[in-house]
Design a protein around this motif. Structure first.
Motif, mmCIF file in Angstrom:
data_model
loop_
_atom_site.group_PDB
_atom_site.id
_atom_site.type_symbol
_atom_site.label_atom_id
_atom_site.label_comp_id
_atom_site.label_asym_id
_atom_site.label_seq_id
_atom_site.Cartn_x
_atom_site.Cartn_y
_atom_site.Cartn_z
ATOM 1 N N MET A 1 -7.965 1.370 -13.991
ATOM 2 C CA MET A 1 -6.779 0.903 -13.241
ATOM 3 C C MET A 1 -5.492 1.377 -13.884
ATOM 4 O O MET A 1 -4.545 1.769 -13.206
ATOM 5 N N TRP A 2 -5.436 1.411 -15.209
ATOM 6 C CA TRP A 2 -4.222 1.893 -15.882
ATOM 7 C C TRP A 2 -3.969 3.341 -15.562
ATOM 8 O O TRP A 2 -2.830 3.793 -15.436
ATOM 9 N N LYS A 3 -5.088 4.073 -15.419
ATOM 10 C CA LYS A 3 -4.935 5.486 -15.103
ATOM 11 C C LYS A 3 -4.296 5.657 -13.734
ATOM 12 O O LYS A 3 -3.486 6.548 -13.509
ATOM 13 N N ILE A 4 -4.682 4.780 -12.801
ATOM 14 C CA ILE A 4 -4.113 4.879 -11.466
ATOM 15 C C ILE A 4 -2.614 4.596 -11.531
ATOM 16 O O ILE A 4 -1.805 5.275 -10.889
ATOM 17 N N ILE A 5 -2.237 3.596 -12.302
ATOM 18 C CA ILE A 5 -0.810 3.273 -12.409
ATOM 19 C C ILE A 5 -0.056 4.435 -13.038
ATOM 20 O O ILE A 5 1.019 4.835 -12.576
ATOM 21 N N LYS A 6 -0.647 4.984 -14.092
ATOM 22 C CA LYS A 6 0.008 6.107 -14.779
ATOM 23 C C LYS A 6 0.162 7.291 -13.824
ATOM 24 O O LYS A 6 1.219 7.909 -13.728
ATOM 25 N N THR A 7 -0.916 7.587 -13.074
ATOM 26 C CA THR A 7 -0.843 8.714 -12.141
ATOM 27 C C THR A 7 0.177 8.436 -11.054
ATOM 28 O O THR A 7 0.880 9.338 -10.602
ATOM 29 N N ARG A 8 0.272 7.187 -10.623
ATOM 30 C CA ARG A 8 1.251 6.863 -9.598
ATOM 31 C C ARG A 8 2.656 7.165 -10.095
ATOM 32 O O ARG A 8 3.484 7.723 -9.362
ATOM 33 N N PHE A 9 2.937 6.866 -11.338
ATOM 34 C CA PHE A 9 4.252 7.181 -11.860
ATOM 35 C C PHE A 9 4.479 8.674 -11.964
ATOM 36 O O PHE A 9 5.567 9.171 -11.719
ATOM 37 N N GLN A 10 3.401 9.392 -12.336
ATOM 38 C CA GLN A 10 3.541 10.848 -12.419
ATOM 39 C C GLN A 10 3.769 11.454 -11.047
ATOM 40 O O GLN A 10 4.582 12.354 -10.874
ATOM 41 N N GLN A 11 3.029 10.972 -10.042
ATOM 42 C CA GLN A 11 3.145 11.575 -8.721
ATOM 43 C C GLN A 11 4.441 11.190 -8.042
ATOM 44 O O GLN A 11 5.000 11.937 -7.262
ATOM 45 N N GLY A 12 4.907 9.982 -8.321
ATOM 46 C CA GLY A 12 6.217 9.595 -7.817
ATOM 47 C C GLY A 12 6.281 9.358 -6.320
ATOM 48 O O GLY A 12 5.297 9.421 -5.607
ATOM 49 N N TYR A 13 7.507 9.111 -5.862
ATOM 50 C CA TYR A 13 7.766 8.850 -4.455
ATOM 51 C C TYR A 13 8.069 10.171 -3.768
ATOM 52 O O TYR A 13 8.959 10.891 -4.161
ATOM 53 N N ARG A 14 7.268 10.515 -2.759
ATOM 54 C CA ARG A 14 7.342 11.884 -2.255
ATOM 55 C C ARG A 14 7.844 12.044 -0.834
ATOM 56 O O ARG A 14 7.879 13.174 -0.353
ATOM 57 N N THR A 15 8.142 10.953 -0.151
ATOM 58 C CA THR A 15 8.479 11.130 1.259
ATOM 59 C C THR A 15 9.773 11.908 1.386
ATOM 60 O O THR A 15 10.778 11.589 0.758
ATOM 61 N N SER A 16 9.758 12.918 2.231
ATOM 62 C CA SER A 16 10.944 13.767 2.359
ATOM 63 C C SER A 16 12.058 12.998 3.045
ATOM 64 O O SER A 16 11.818 12.087 3.826
ATOM 65 N N ALA A 17 13.290 13.360 2.762
ATOM 66 C CA ALA A 17 14.420 12.636 3.323
ATOM 67 C C ALA A 17 14.614 12.975 4.793
ATOM 68 O O ALA A 17 15.298 12.260 5.508
ATOM 69 N N TYR A 18 14.011 14.073 5.249
ATOM 70 C CA TYR A 18 14.156 14.461 6.657
ATOM 71 C C TYR A 18 13.772 13.308 7.543
ATOM 72 O O TYR A 18 12.787 12.646 7.286
ATOM 73 N N PRO A 19 14.463 12.969 8.637
ATOM 74 C CA PRO A 19 15.558 13.745 9.231
ATOM 75 C C PRO A 19 16.939 13.454 8.666
ATOM 76 O O PRO A 19 17.907 14.046 9.123
ATOM 77 N N ASP A 20 17.021 12.566 7.704
ATOM 78 C CA ASP A 20 18.356 12.316 7.156
ATOM 79 C C ASP A 20 18.768 13.353 6.124
ATOM 80 O O ASP A 20 19.912 13.405 5.705
ATOM 81 N N LYS B 1 0.828 -1.206 0.000
ATOM 82 C CA LYS B 1 0.000 0.000 0.000
ATOM 83 C C LYS B 1 0.861 1.254 0.000
ATOM 84 O O LYS B 1 0.555 2.235 -0.676
ATOM 85 N N SER B 2 1.954 1.228 0.761
ATOM 86 C CA SER B 2 2.822 2.412 0.797
ATOM 87 C C SER B 2 3.424 2.674 -0.563
ATOM 88 O O SER B 2 3.548 3.812 -1.000
ATOM 89 N N CYS B 3 3.794 1.592 -1.227
ATOM 90 C CA CYS B 3 4.388 1.722 -2.554
ATOM 91 C C CYS B 3 3.413 2.379 -3.506
ATOM 92 O O CYS B 3 3.759 3.282 -4.245
#
Lengths: 304, 259, 489
Positions: free
Chosen positions: B1-20, A23-25
């Protein structure tokens, strides 16, 4: 036997972790650590529980009964291989009623707290599990009839070899997957991370449990999910006896974790159903199992 | 469902690196104030007179003492002071373990130190929070909710908000504790299993904030429950809250920290 | 005789001499307000005011078509024959008058306290019958949310009646203004409702400007409008994310949550605070946009628009989501009109109300935002309305940022003059915010009254739940997302 017990203890933690990481992924976040369920249980076990002033013996007894029935049901299901520690004719009936025992104690524990939410949750739980039980019996019974075996360890080895048996096999898979979603409180039936007590089914029944009691109940739910996933894995495992026990077990565990990824993906793609529509969704499982039964009966009758 | 996958790639991984990684706060962000350690001129109390919550006082040696627990991070004292004795840094780290540690007076700030070893071992990898709003305007709630989003992602530390006080380890209190919420707040605290903690978030929960002295409120969480961690701000930035909680758990630097 | 001939007319924002407002006997006050309402005027505020000789009343009505406000005072009185049986939108105002002033309200159908008594001390409507049960939620709720009490009368999963009792967030805001404006006043205004800091502070500053006879600078008005729209965007996007989370649609919940942060970060880049605190001040804005910042903002807003369209596309095209949103929590247009709902809740039920168009203030006098309304009145309407209004706000912002008026961000504002009444209406992101200030002979506030849009709209949640499923309540509540603190003050 020891390996089975070890798997029953360890795999639930990892399965919960796999579902959450999936889910996180999908959400694009780093997410909960894989072993978080373990850390949570360890922390809870070290806290001192608080009980409501109107609670009687049921609140205190419920966690142990729920865990006990979950473990016993786990001993009946082939998680690792071809043999299970407990196995006897028609043990799937015993399995269903063991779960029923656990469920009734969970509901009694919920009603015992005197909270109207928990009462609502208990009534919802009673309704949906009563609706999904026919699906389970139809699926297990059909597999038993089609394979000629009566014990879980053997009837789950049923594999299709012609179109009719393929229909049986698929129907049972669908029914068992919906069973997993209902019994483990996953979307679309229930949202395990919801904070809205008026929409909860399973989570609301444990709102008043704290400390070790809560640890036990969380662990028991993880075991139940593993058991359901184990049923699916056993039905899906493509290897046979010739592959050797270690490989077979690895494949089984891989399929269980794969089921976790599917659960997590389904949770990330669709919304949760309106409570009023859940019986319709469960009817899907009953229909699938019924179609399987029909196919099996017709085949034995010489048609198809 | 394909749209969700496509949007997921567009939105990307967003967690900030803080505190590192760095906290990336903009220039105008009003973080921890920096107070001059030089004594001020006799007879000048422009800053204290302009402060809406009376957070500024003078020590006997005429050095400025700024109570971060009362501070609502406005700009009145900065504008009023003819010497520039007070200014804002963009440092988001402000949480403290006691009210006294929140008083800035030119020395280094005393940030929150970790809990004792036993509690740290218990909560280090798994801490569940229960939030109770006791008269907050909703600003602090919004920042606490933001902690759960994919950017700040509180869950990666094993910290989550739970639905019931019975499931919780720490009570997060916001708001000056209005009369009508006092009983409910105490009930929530009593319903939690021990060992438990209390975290006061925001100027209102620490000292009453803009509502200090109002007869309908009780000037902060201290009035009702014992507080273990004070997080100042109006509202505190999610990174300030995150920094405070991680410090409490000993997951940033161990021991007393001076910055 | 026109229905408003006995009233004093005023444009918002504006001030008028107290002595110029007619004071009539309470029966005439009552019939005057009722006649005006029957002629189509809308009740903005109805409250008590203490004067020499006792406690009188003040009514503020709005003629949205002409963009005028009408004000009337009543003589001191001990009794008021309730307006509610003929003008339902007065119900909550009269309950508030009943509990805070010494005036007795006669004939009110359900006279209960609004802010002064918590739920365990009041009577609730109870339904009796076989299998009917009562569910009580609150004040503390399971999520990160303000406290309030909800009492449901249910039959199984169906809700027959919902009664809402608030007051837990009562901090005594209006009393803190009296004797001001002092060094705390503007900060109290910022904290009336934390997610509407810009909206309330705008109303407060507009009042100070009217009382001082000053005008905000044009650039200041532009910056204020920009921050008001950014606040609207942040909240609308946040609500869409929260609604997605409530139905368990995780992708939209995750992506909208991050997008909300983008708008808050724009406010932070401008003012140093994610909610725009410290930005709006009498005379204009305390912080300015440099041209480099303006370019950066334009780029970020363009990216936000693309994201917004993509994520909303996901949400509104998902069949499972639509299954939850459609026909849930319906509020009919008649109910919305009768009970006097404002803002988002009203527009989602087909009412054409928007202060930015009807009583334009600041930059909205020169630049217009098209008003969106939808007729179905369900959760889908309120969600879609948020999406459409966000797009309109983005259009407005992009045009504005590219072309800000020149000049100072802040003009001087003189002290309030004595003996005046000032009213300002602002379209906060929930709806119409109304601030009414009165100065005494010393030029200080002798009373300050605030009507948050939530004060009008909380009954909408109760009406939306009638006949619905109890498990839809959180979604319904979130689709309105009203302010408890703004209601309780």
């Amino acid at each position: 036997m020891i390996a089975h017990a070890a798997a029953l203890l360890v795999v639930p933690i990892i399965l919960v972790g796999v579902v959450n990481r999936t889910k996180s992924c999908w959400a694009g976040r780093k997410g909960v650590p894989l072993l978080q369920a373990f850390y949570d249980i360890v922390r809870l076990a070290r806290k001192r529980p608080v009980y409501s002033s109107v609670a009687t013996v049921f609140v205190k007894a419920a966690p142990s009964v729920v865990l006990g029935t979950a473990v016993v049901s786990g001993l009946l299901v082939p998680l690792l291989g071809r043999r299970t520690p407990l196995s006897f004719p028609f043990d799937f009936v015993f399995f269903a009623y063991t779960w029923g025992l656990g469920r009734i104690f969970l509901m009694l524990g919920a009603l015992d707290t005197g909270s109207s939410f928990e009462g609502m949750g208990a009534s919802r739980e009673a309704t949906y599990s009563a609706l999904v039980e026919p699906a389970f019996f139809l699926a297990a019974g059909t597999l038993a009839a089609a394979s000629g075996k009566s014990s879980f360890a053997q009837l789950l080895r049923f594999r299709p070899d012609d179109p009719a048996t393929a229909v049986v096999w698929c129907g049972c898979l669908v029914a068992l997957f919906v069973l997993l979603q209902v019994e483990s409180a996953r979307i679309p039936v229930d949202d395990p991370s919801t904070h809205l007590e008026l929409t909860m089914i399973h989570e609301v029944m444990v709102l008043d449990h704290s400390g070790p009691d809560l640890a036990v109940i969380q662990y028991a739910s993880a075991i139940k999910m593993t058991v359901c996933a184990g049923l699916l894995a056993a039905l899906l495992n493509p290897l046979d006896a010739a592959a050797g026990p270690a490989l077979f077990a690895a494949a089984n565990l891989g399929l269980i974790l794969g089921a976790g990824i599917v659960i997590g993906t389904v949770e990330s793609l669709i919304a949760r159903l309106k409570l009023r529509s859940i019986p319709e969704y469960i009817f899907l499982a009953i229909s699938a199992a019924f179609v399987a039964l029909l196919a099996s009966t017709l085949r034995r009758g010489g048609l198809g | 469902m394909w749209k969700i996958i496509k949007t997921r790639f567009q939105q990307g991984y967003r967690t900030s690196a803080y505190p590192d990684g760095p906290s990336a706060l903009p220039e105008r962000f009003r973080g921890r104030p920096v107070v001059s350690s030089q004594p001020c001129a006799q007879g000048c109390s422009a800053c204290a007179d302009s402060c809406p919550t009376q957070a500024i006082a003078f020590a006997e040696d005429r050095r400025v003492r700024l109570d971060l627990g009362k501070c609502i991070f406005c700009t009145e004292c900065i504008t009023a002071c003819p010497e520039g004795a007070i200014s804002y840094s963009t440092d988001h780290r402000m949480a403290a373990r006691s009210r006294e540690d929140l008083i800035l007076s030119g020395e280094e700030a005393r940030l929150a130190h970790a809990l004792d070893e036993k509690t740290r071992k218990l909560f280090g990898r798994s801490l569940k929070l229960r939030e109770v709003c006791a008269g907050s305007c909703n600003g602090c709630e919004a920042e606490l909710t933001a902690l759960n989003n994919v950017v700040f992602d509180l869950s990666r530390f094993g910290i989550q908000f739970v639905a019931s006080p019975r499931h919780a380890d720490a009570l997060v209190v916001t708001g000056p504790v209005t009369d009508h919420m006092r009983g409910a707040l105490r009930a929530a605290y009593d319903a939690m299993p021990t060992p438990k903690l209390v975290i006061a978030v925001g100027a209102c929960a620490v000292s009453g904030g803009p509502f200090a002295g109002s007869p309908q409120a009780h000037d902060g969480a201290d009035s009702t429950v014992p507080v273990d961690l004070y997080i100042p701000g109006c509202p505190p930035h999610p990174l300030t809250i995150l920094d405070g909680i991680l410090r409490l758990l000993g997951r940033l630097e161990g021991g007393r920290e001076r910055v | 005789m026109s229905p408003t001939s006995r009233f004093r007319a005023l444009r918002s924002p504006g001030a008028v001499e107290l002595s110029a407002i007619p004071v009539v006997a309470v029966e005439e006050f009552r019939s005057g307000v009722l006649r005006a309402a029957k002629a189509g005027l809308r009740l903005c505020a109805l409250f008590s005011r203490s004067v020499e000789g006792g406690t009188g009343l003040c009514a503020v009505l709005a003629d949205d078509a002409r963009g005028l406000l009408y004000i009337l005072f009543s003589e001191p009185t001990k009794v008021l024959r309730s307006l509610t049986p003929e003008l339902a939108s007065a119900h909550l105002f009269e309950r508030e008058i009943g509990e805070s002033s010494g005036i007795e309200i006669e004939g009110h159908p359900w006279l209960k306290s609004v802010r002064k008594s918590p739920a365990d001390k009041v009577v609730f409507f109870r339904e009796s019958g076989a299998e009917v049960h009562e569910v009580a939620v609150g004040p503390i709720h399971a999520g990160i949310i303000e406290p309030g009490h909800f009492r449901f009368q249910c039959h199984g999963e169906t809700v027959h009646h919902l009664e809402i009792q608030l007051g837990y967030q009562h901090r005594g805001v209006e009393a803190l203004f009296c004797g001001g404006p002092d060094r705390r006043s503007v900060f109290v205004a910022e904290s009336v409702s934390g997610d509407t800091a810009v909206g309330h502070t705008l109303a407060y500053c507009a009042n100070l400007e009217s009382l001082g006879g000053a005008r905000a600078s044009l650039r200041g008005e532009a910056l204020r409008a920009a921050s008001l729209e950014l606040e609207r965007l942040a909240n609308h996007v946040g609500d869409l994310g929260a609604m997605s989370g409530d139905v368990g649609f995780l992708p939209a919940a995750a992506y909208f949550g991050r997008l909300r942060g983008e708008f808050l970060n724009l406010l932070m880049a401008l003012s140093g605070n994610r909610y725009g605190r410290g930005l709006v001040r009498p005379g204009g804005a305390a912080f300015d946009l440099t041209s480099a910042m303006a370019e950066d903002f334009s780029a970020r807003l363009a990216r936000a628009r693309t994201d917004m369209n993509a994520i909303s596309g996901l949400l509104f095209e998902s069949a499972s989501v639509l299954g939850r949103f459609d026909e849930t929590g319906v509020v009919s247009r008649q109910t919305a009109r009768d009970l006097g709902f404002v803002g988002l809740a009203a527009r989602a039920s087909g009412l054409d109300l928007d202060v930015r168009r009807d009583h334009p203030h600041g930059l909205y006098r020169f630049r217009h935002i098209p008003v969106v309304k939808i007729d179905s009145g369900d959760v889908y309407a309120r969600a879609m309305l948020r999406h459409l209004e966000s797009l309109r706000s983005l259009d407005f912002l992009e045009e504005l940022i590219a072309d800000l008026p020149r000049g100072d961000a802040c003009a001087a504002c003189s002290a309030p003059r004595p003996g005046l009444l000032a009213v300002s209406l602002v379209e906060g992101w929930r709806g119409e915010i109304c601030h009414v200030a009165e100065t005494g002979d010393d030029g200080r506030f002798r009373s300050y009254r605030i009507v948050d849009p939530s004060f009008h709209n909380w009954p909408a949640v109760a009406m939306a739940m009638r006949g619905g499923e109890i498990s839809d309540f959180p979604l319904c509540n979130k689709s309105f997302n009203l302010s408890y603190a703004g209601h309780d003050l």
